[in-house]
Design a protein around this motif. Structure first.
Motif, PDB file in Angstrom:
ATOM      1  N   ALA A  99     -44.044 -49.311 -58.238  1.00 45.76           N
ATOM      2  CA  ALA A  99     -45.365 -50.001 -58.869  1.00 45.76           C
ATOM      3  C   ALA A  99     -46.443 -49.022 -58.340  1.00 45.76           C
ATOM      4  O   ALA A  99     -47.480 -48.826 -59.136  1.00 45.76           O
ATOM      5  CB  ALA A  99     -45.316 -51.207 -58.099  1.00 45.76           C
ATOM      6  N   LEU A 100     -46.432 -48.676 -57.040  1.00 48.07           N
ATOM      7  CA  LEU A 100     -47.767 -48.268 -56.304  1.00 48.07           C
ATOM      8  C   LEU A 100     -47.729 -46.715 -57.033  1.00 48.07           C
ATOM      9  O   LEU A 100     -48.859 -46.149 -57.118  1.00 48.07           O
ATOM     10  CB  LEU A 100     -47.582 -47.856 -54.813  1.00 48.07           C
ATOM     11  N   ALA A 101     -46.426 -46.011 -57.084  1.00 50.60           N
ATOM     12  CA  ALA A 101     -46.587 -44.706 -57.640  1.00 50.60           C
ATOM     13  C   ALA A 101     -47.000 -44.538 -59.083  1.00 50.60           C
ATOM     14  O   ALA A 101     -47.643 -43.627 -59.731  1.00 50.60           O
ATOM     15  CB  ALA A 101     -45.056 -43.787 -57.724  1.00 50.60           C
ATOM     16  N   PHE A 102     -46.732 -45.781 -59.881  1.00 52.85           N
ATOM     17  CA  PHE A 102     -47.155 -45.786 -61.333  1.00 52.85           C
ATOM     18  C   PHE A 102     -48.448 -45.924 -61.261  1.00 52.85           C
ATOM     19  O   PHE A 102     -49.253 -45.280 -62.299  1.00 52.85           O
ATOM     20  CB  PHE A 102     -46.461 -46.978 -61.932  1.00 52.85           C
ATOM     21  N   VAL A 103     -49.214 -46.881 -60.501  1.00 50.44           N
ATOM     22  CA  VAL A 103     -50.567 -47.118 -60.635  1.00 50.44           C
ATOM     23  C   VAL A 103     -51.417 -45.757 -60.616  1.00 50.44           C
ATOM     24  O   VAL A 103     -52.271 -45.299 -60.883  1.00 50.44           O
ATOM     25  CB  VAL A 103     -50.860 -48.135 -59.841  1.00 50.44           C
ATOM     26  N   ALA A 104     -50.719 -45.055 -59.246  1.00 55.34           N
ATOM     27  CA  ALA A 104     -51.478 -43.731 -58.945  1.00 55.34           C
ATOM     28  C   ALA A 104     -51.605 -42.724 -60.044  1.00 55.34           C
ATOM     29  O   ALA A 104     -52.451 -42.266 -60.281  1.00 55.34           O
ATOM     30  CB  ALA A 104     -50.862 -43.336 -57.528  1.00 55.34           C
ATOM     31  N   TYR A 105     -50.337 -42.383 -60.253  1.00 58.06           N
ATOM     32  CA  TYR A 105     -50.265 -41.360 -61.294  1.00 58.06           C
ATOM     33  C   TYR A 105     -50.499 -41.470 -62.568  1.00 58.06           C
ATOM     34  O   TYR A 105     -51.054 -40.912 -63.286  1.00 58.06           O
ATOM     35  CB  TYR A 105     -48.827 -40.680 -61.095  1.00 58.06           C
ATOM     36  N   GLY A 106     -50.088 -42.822 -62.780  1.00 64.19           N
ATOM     37  CA  GLY A 106     -50.308 -43.473 -64.364  1.00 64.19           C
ATOM     38  C   GLY A 106     -51.792 -43.438 -64.736  1.00 64.19           C
ATOM     39  O   GLY A 106     -52.166 -43.185 -65.848  1.00 64.19           O
ATOM     40  N   GLY A 107     -52.596 -43.870 -63.693  1.00 63.38           N
ATOM     41  CA  GLY A 107     -54.074 -44.060 -63.877  1.00 63.38           C
ATOM     42  C   GLY A 107     -54.740 -42.434 -64.115  1.00 63.38           C
ATOM     43  O   GLY A 107     -55.736 -42.516 -64.925  1.00 63.38           O
ATOM     44  N   ILE A 108     -54.305 -41.649 -63.321  1.00 61.65           N
ATOM     45  CA  ILE A 108     -54.706 -40.147 -63.365  1.00 61.65           C
ATOM     46  C   ILE A 108     -54.405 -39.778 -64.765  1.00 61.65           C
ATOM     47  O   ILE A 108     -55.021 -39.163 -65.623  1.00 61.65           O
ATOM     48  CB  ILE A 108     -54.169 -39.134 -62.513  1.00 61.65           C
ATOM     49  N   LEU A 109     -53.047 -40.164 -65.107  1.00 68.17           N
ATOM     50  CA  LEU A 109     -52.749 -39.431 -66.742  1.00 68.17           C
ATOM     51  C   LEU A 109     -53.662 -40.144 -67.732  1.00 68.17           C
ATOM     52  O   LEU A 109     -53.727 -39.489 -68.725  1.00 68.17           O
ATOM     53  CB  LEU A 109     -51.111 -39.633 -66.677  1.00 68.17           C
ATOM     54  N   PHE A 110     -53.882 -41.402 -67.655  1.00 65.11           N
ATOM     55  CA  PHE A 110     -54.507 -42.375 -68.603  1.00 65.11           C
ATOM     56  C   PHE A 110     -55.860 -41.741 -68.993  1.00 65.11           C
ATOM     57  O   PHE A 110     -56.496 -41.233 -69.980  1.00 65.11           O
ATOM     58  CB  PHE A 110     -54.669 -43.482 -68.248  1.00 65.11           C
TER      59      PHE A 110
END
Length: 267
Positions: free
Chosen positions: A157-168
């Motif tokens: 969950a933490l990794a998805f928010v961190a990297y996912g926000g950057i990719l968005f």
């Protein structure tokens, strides 16, 4: 005699739920299947190498301790790979693909808030990311032990928010979002490695990039392996996790703001 006034029909709004079902089906066909095959093969290779090492070291007097450390290290590598690459694969093209292929003209032919649509897509892909991770974890645990499931879920969950926000954010800015994020994360590692300890003013440059290398300490915590001493329990890297996750959230918010201001038809 007065002319009858024309009554305007109520404006129709598209419902998000049917789009969610379409987004889920699109993720399953185009991303989930590829992710399971790709990461499944990598996991299979890791398990085969681990089993081969077990056979070689079976006669070792401290076999049990060595095997436990090898199992932890093996799972740590797989978790780190999926937690880093998985969000990029899951969210690649979340906004940019619709723009570059011209799908926005059909998606928003009915009154529909683009922000709600793409935030929903973000959530759907997050759920798909966890579902794929669950399938891979269940398959891996058939052959080798893993870390505790709550730790794995928290780490993902933490990794998805961190990297996912950057990719968005990059998906809003460029149609080459996946490539841009990979280059950006590599640049972040280089910048932090070069100027983190600098006493000059250029040290300020590091604050423009997420501490990706420090954030990898989360992998140690999930797997229970201490990077400095394998016999000691890994400590949760609170400072670096909070920093990187907040960076990802800030990128997500900025992406939403730019999505409101930037023309959707612009590739």
């Amino acid at each position: 005699m007065t002319a009858p006034t024309a009554t305007s029909a109520p404006r129709r709004h598209a419902h998000l739920l049917p789009y969610a079902l379409w987004q889920c089906r699109d993720y399953t066909i185009n991303i989930a299947a590829i992710s399971i095959i790709l990461f499944g093969l990598l996991g299979m290779l890791e398990v085969m190498q681990l089993h081969a090492a077990e056979i070689v070291m079976a006669a070792s007097p401290d076999f049990a301790v060595t095997l436990a450390r090898m199992q932890q290290g093996s799972f740590q590598q797989l978790f780190s790979m999926y937690a880093t690459v998985g969000p990029i694969v899951a969210l690649s093209g979340v906004v940019s693909q619709d723009r570059s292929l011209g799908y926005v003209r059909f998606l928003f032919a009915k009154p529909l808030n683009p922000i709600h649509f793409y935030l929903q897509s973000f959530v759907v892909r997050a759920a798909g990311f966890f579902a794929v991770g669950g399938v891979l974890l269940k398959a891996y645990r058939q052959f080798e032990p893993s870390a505790d499931v709550p730790r794995i879920a928290a780490g993902l969950a933490l990794a998805f928010v961190a990297y996912g926000g950057i990719l968005f954010l990059w998906s809003v800015l460029s149609k080459y979002d996946g490539l841009c994020v990979v280059a950006f994360l590599l640049l972040s590692v280089l910048v932090w490695g070069k100027w983190e300890a600098s006493t000059r003013l250029i040290h300020v440059v590091t604050y423009a990039f997420p501490p990706v290398d420090k954030f990898s300490g989360l992998d140690n915590w999930v797997s229970g392996v201490n990077a400095l001493d394998s016999r000691a329990a890994a400590v949760f890297p609170t400072k670096w996790v909070v920093w990187t996750v907040c960076y990802g959230v800030a990128c997500l918010v900025l992406g939403v703001v730019l999505l409101r201001k930037r023309p959707l038809a612009r590739a």
